[in-house]
Design an enzyme around this catalytic site. Structure first.
Site, mmCIF file in Angstrom:
data_model
loop_
_atom_site.group_PDB
_atom_site.id
_atom_site.type_symbol
_atom_site.label_atom_id
_atom_site.label_comp_id
_atom_site.label_asym_id
_atom_site.label_seq_id
_atom_site.Cartn_x
_atom_site.Cartn_y
_atom_site.Cartn_z
ATOM 1 N N ASP A 1 44.570 38.651 33.441
ATOM 2 C CA ASP A 1 43.836 39.664 32.673
ATOM 3 C C ASP A 1 43.422 39.185 31.291
ATOM 4 O O ASP A 1 43.188 39.982 30.409
ATOM 5 C CB ASP A 1 44.701 40.916 32.528
ATOM 6 N N GLU A 2 43.295 37.893 31.127
ATOM 7 C CA GLU A 2 43.075 37.370 29.785
ATOM 8 C C GLU A 2 42.255 36.095 29.871
ATOM 9 O O GLU A 2 42.533 35.242 30.714
ATOM 10 C CB GLU A 2 44.455 37.072 29.209
ATOM 11 N N ASP B 1 41.104 40.508 26.548
ATOM 12 C CA ASP B 1 42.430 40.791 27.104
ATOM 13 C C ASP B 1 42.443 42.249 27.582
ATOM 14 O O ASP B 1 42.179 43.157 26.800
ATOM 15 C CB ASP B 1 43.472 40.560 26.008
HETATM 16 MG MG LIG Z 1 46.585 42.155 28.684
#
Ligand SMILES: [Mg+2]
Length: 391
Positions: free
Chosen positions: A104-105, A9
């Protein structure tokens, strides 16, 4: 077989991208989100601004009161998508099983990759370093035997850390943590549990399965398992899972169909605009309702033609909603999901020079342009107007 699952993350992703673009922002209080004098929310907050109590999803006007000297940026979804693609290119080099959860993960399944990459902790460190070297973004990495624990681990490793929870130690690791650490238990559920005297995962784990199932149904069983660190959910390849969805827990549970439809309209607009931005169309449209008793129902409809237009998706969602919402039970959460995504292919009706479809397309292209320039809220469907807040 014991699995090796990573949850990766990025830290304060949107802000980190802005810092790469303009290094003078580093260490400053930076807020990415809507117009600071408008009704928008904080999309991302730098660690320097979090000290003032600013966090994402907070109304931006409130963030401005808490930290008036922050740098406010409107953000660029295109730029963030570009950075995201570069990060996923790196992840794809480490495993064929990468499941993106958002820009983003991601989950990465490294089971059986030890012979290729070496010990999992070393691999995780290399992935972290490679993202930092090549993209300039800090990531936090959780390592565990399942997705649930890997996600909890990355959350606790933030910012910029790596944490491994050894298989077999899940329940002991979770016991002292506040229940808010369990994915799916948000602030609202957290408050409800507190009123029942349940503060830690240990407290939650002491509730019998029968009781949890009686109160929460299927979600109760999942809570029972989560409290013990049990999860069997596999890491699925990108193409199997690609979906665009939006959901929101209402500030107050509602039985008002007009309000609920308006909220759905707003969610459809958000999801469909992302769909168009990524050049995609969806074949399958799903509606999700969670009632105040936590019973959760979803209904899906497959379209004849993949679509990306708000009005087609909204009509489908409302059709599903009107069929489903007959209990008149209070609704706690509504959601919309678009799946069976295809890229770029124009709808077949265009082959017949259907002017109507073309006009719609032009209209939506225009709407998207206005939004790119003036923000999402600058133009919304009339039917979305009574939806609360910004989602
Ligand atoms: Mg994040």
């Amino acid at each position: 077989m014991v699995k090796s699952i990573l949850h990766i993350d990025m830290d304060a992703f949107f802000v980190s991208v802005e810092e790469v673009r303009d290094p003078s922002l580093k260490g400053k209080p930076v807020i990415v989100g809507g117009d600071p004098d408008g009704r928008g929310v904080v999309a991302a907050a730098s660690y320097a601004v979090r000290k003032y109590g600013v966090h994402s999803a907070m109304p931006i006007a409130r963030a401005k009161r808490l930290c008036p000297h922050a740098v406010f940026l409107r953000g660029s979804h295109h730029l963030y998508s570009e950075f995201s693609a570069r990060i996923f290119d790196i992840l794809d080099c480490y495993s064929p099983l990468v499941e993106p959860m958002s820009l983003d993960e991601a989950y990465v399944d490294l089971t059986g990759c030890e012979r290729l990459h070496g010990p999992v902790t070393d691999t995780a460190q290399r992935m972290h370093d490679e993202i930092l070297d090549r993209v300039g973004i800090n990531a936090s990495v959780g390592m565990a035997g399942n997705k649930l624990m890997a996600k909890i681990a990355s959350g606790m490793a933030k910012p910029n850390g790596l944490l491994r929870i050894l298989p077999g130690h899940e329940a002991a690791f979770l016991a002292p943590l506040p229940i808010g650490r369990i994915p799916g238990i948000g602030p609202k559920s957290g408050e409800e549990f507190k009123r029942m005297g349940i503060y830690t995962v240990r407290d939650l784990a002491q509730l019998p399965l029968e009781l949890l199932e009686e109160v929460y149904g299927e979600w109760g069983r999942r809570l029972y398992e989560k409290a013990r660190g049990i999860s069997h959910s596999p890491v699925l390849k990108r193409d199997d899972t690609r979906s665009i969805s939006r959901e929101t827990t209402l500030e107050e549970d509602s039985t008002d169909p007009a309000f609920l439809e308006s909220t759905l309209s707003w969610l459809v607009e958000k999801a469909a605009s992302q769909l168009r931005e990524e050049g995609l169309r969806a074949r399958c449209v799903s509606l999700k309702l969670r009632y105040s008793d936590f019973k959760t129902v979803t209904r899906s409809h497959t379209l004849n033609e993949a679509a990306c237009e708000d009005h087609i998706i909204f009509d489908t969602v409302v059709g599903l909603f009107r069929k489903l919402f007959t209990r008149r039970t209070r609704v706690r959460l509504v959601g919309v999901a678009l799946t069976s995504l295809t890229s770029g292919a124009p709808p077949q009706m265009e082959l017949f020079e259907n002017m109507n479809a073309k006009q719609w397309q032009k209209l939506y292209a225009g709407i998207d342009r206005i939004r790119n320039k003036y923000g999402f809220r600058s133009i919304v469907r009339g039917s979305s107007c009574s939806a609360q807040g910004e989602l």
